[in-house]
Design a protein around this motif. Structure first.
Motif, mmCIF file in Angstrom:
data_model
loop_
_atom_site.group_PDB
_atom_site.id
_atom_site.type_symbol
_atom_site.label_atom_id
_atom_site.label_comp_id
_atom_site.label_asym_id
_atom_site.label_seq_id
_atom_site.Cartn_x
_atom_site.Cartn_y
_atom_site.Cartn_z
ATOM 1 N N UNK A 263 0.827 -1.209 0.000
ATOM 2 C CA UNK A 263 0.000 0.000 0.000
ATOM 3 C C UNK A 263 0.866 1.265 0.000
ATOM 4 N N UNK A 264 1.873 1.322 0.850
ATOM 5 C CA UNK A 264 2.675 2.539 1.001
ATOM 6 C C UNK A 264 3.661 2.772 -0.142
ATOM 7 N N UNK A 265 4.183 1.726 -0.716
ATOM 8 C CA UNK A 265 5.188 1.857 -1.771
ATOM 9 C C UNK A 265 4.846 0.921 -2.936
ATOM 10 N N UNK A 266 3.712 1.163 -3.600
ATOM 11 C CA UNK A 266 3.243 0.219 -4.616
ATOM 12 C C UNK A 266 4.114 0.129 -5.866
ATOM 13 N N UNK A 267 4.905 1.139 -6.146
ATOM 14 C CA UNK A 267 5.710 1.105 -7.366
ATOM 15 C C UNK A 267 6.897 0.163 -7.246
ATOM 16 N N UNK A 268 7.275 -0.174 -6.024
ATOM 17 C CA UNK A 268 8.382 -1.107 -5.857
ATOM 18 C C UNK A 268 7.853 -2.520 -5.786
ATOM 19 N N UNK A 269 8.612 -3.426 -6.299
ATOM 20 C CA UNK A 269 8.190 -4.825 -6.364
ATOM 21 C C UNK A 269 8.053 -5.423 -4.973
ATOM 22 N N UNK A 270 6.868 -5.803 -4.633
ATOM 23 C CA UNK A 270 6.570 -6.557 -3.422
ATOM 24 C C UNK A 270 5.698 -7.727 -3.837
ATOM 25 N N UNK A 271 5.495 -8.629 -2.964
ATOM 26 C CA UNK A 271 4.772 -9.846 -3.307
ATOM 27 C C UNK A 271 3.339 -9.632 -3.776
ATOM 28 N N UNK A 272 2.701 -8.536 -3.400
ATOM 29 C CA UNK A 272 1.287 -8.352 -3.702
ATOM 30 C C UNK A 272 1.003 -7.336 -4.794
ATOM 31 N N UNK A 273 2.017 -6.769 -5.419
ATOM 32 C CA UNK A 273 1.790 -5.738 -6.437
ATOM 33 C C UNK A 273 0.940 -6.221 -7.597
ATOM 34 N N UNK A 274 1.145 -7.431 -8.022
ATOM 35 C CA UNK A 274 0.379 -8.016 -9.120
ATOM 36 C C UNK A 274 -0.403 -9.187 -8.539
ATOM 37 N N UNK A 275 -1.692 -8.992 -8.227
ATOM 38 C CA UNK A 275 -2.458 -10.046 -7.560
ATOM 39 C C UNK A 275 -2.458 -11.381 -8.303
ATOM 40 N N UNK A 276 -2.606 -11.342 -9.626
ATOM 41 C CA UNK A 276 -2.625 -12.597 -10.393
ATOM 42 C C UNK A 276 -1.287 -13.325 -10.272
ATOM 43 N N UNK A 277 -0.196 -12.577 -10.366
ATOM 44 C CA UNK A 277 1.134 -13.191 -10.244
ATOM 45 C C UNK A 277 1.372 -13.697 -8.821
ATOM 46 N N UNK A 278 0.918 -12.937 -7.831
ATOM 47 C CA UNK A 278 1.086 -13.367 -6.438
ATOM 48 C C UNK A 278 0.379 -14.692 -6.199
ATOM 49 N N UNK A 279 -0.856 -14.818 -6.708
ATOM 50 C CA UNK A 279 -1.586 -16.084 -6.550
ATOM 51 C C UNK A 279 -0.938 -17.214 -7.332
ATOM 52 N N UNK A 280 -0.508 -16.925 -8.558
ATOM 53 C CA UNK A 280 0.147 -17.959 -9.366
ATOM 54 C C UNK A 280 1.423 -18.446 -8.691
ATOM 55 N N UNK A 281 2.197 -17.528 -8.141
ATOM 56 C CA UNK A 281 3.435 -17.899 -7.448
ATOM 57 C C UNK A 281 3.130 -18.772 -6.235
#
Length: 111
Positions: free
Chosen positions: A40-58
């Motif tokens: 939420x605070x730093x969405x432009x940096x890569x974190x595990x939840x930035x891309x919900x579809x990718x997070x779930x696939x991973x």
């Protein structure tokens, strides 16, 4: 920061979040809401939840059902945080940061 201006707002957000959320705690994991708040605070940096579809696939590729469930829960919490009215979100984030600064993960507010 360069003479009153930011050279990279995303890096500034990341570093500010790090200063708030990553004190020297015995358990550096940050509690179960860590990824939610970082995203939420730093969405432009890569974190595990930035891309919900990718997070779930991973999580699903891991083959561990508990990891998939935890990712789904984290994504739901991120949606709830984003959906809070601005004043409620500010109070919630203040309580979260206060608990993080004290390394008191049990005191983190719920989402």
């Amino acid at each position: 920061m360069v003479r009153g201006g930011l050279t990279d707002e995303a890096v500034f957000a990341w570093e500010a979040a790090g200063a708030l959320l990553a004190p020297d705690c015995p358990d550096p994991a940050g509690g179960e809401l860590d990824e939610v708040v970082w995203t939420y605070l730093a969405p432009a940096h890569q974190r595990d939840l930035n891309d919900p579809a990718e997070a779930l696939a991973r999580a699903e590729r891991s083959g561990r059902s508990e990891e998939t469930a935890a990712t789904r829960t984290a994504l739901q919490r991120l949606d709830r945080l984003r959906g809070l009215p601005e004043d409620e979100r500010a109070v919630w984030l203040g309580a979260y940061v206060s608990a993080a600064q004290r390394c008191d993960f049990a005191a983190q507010p719920t989402l």
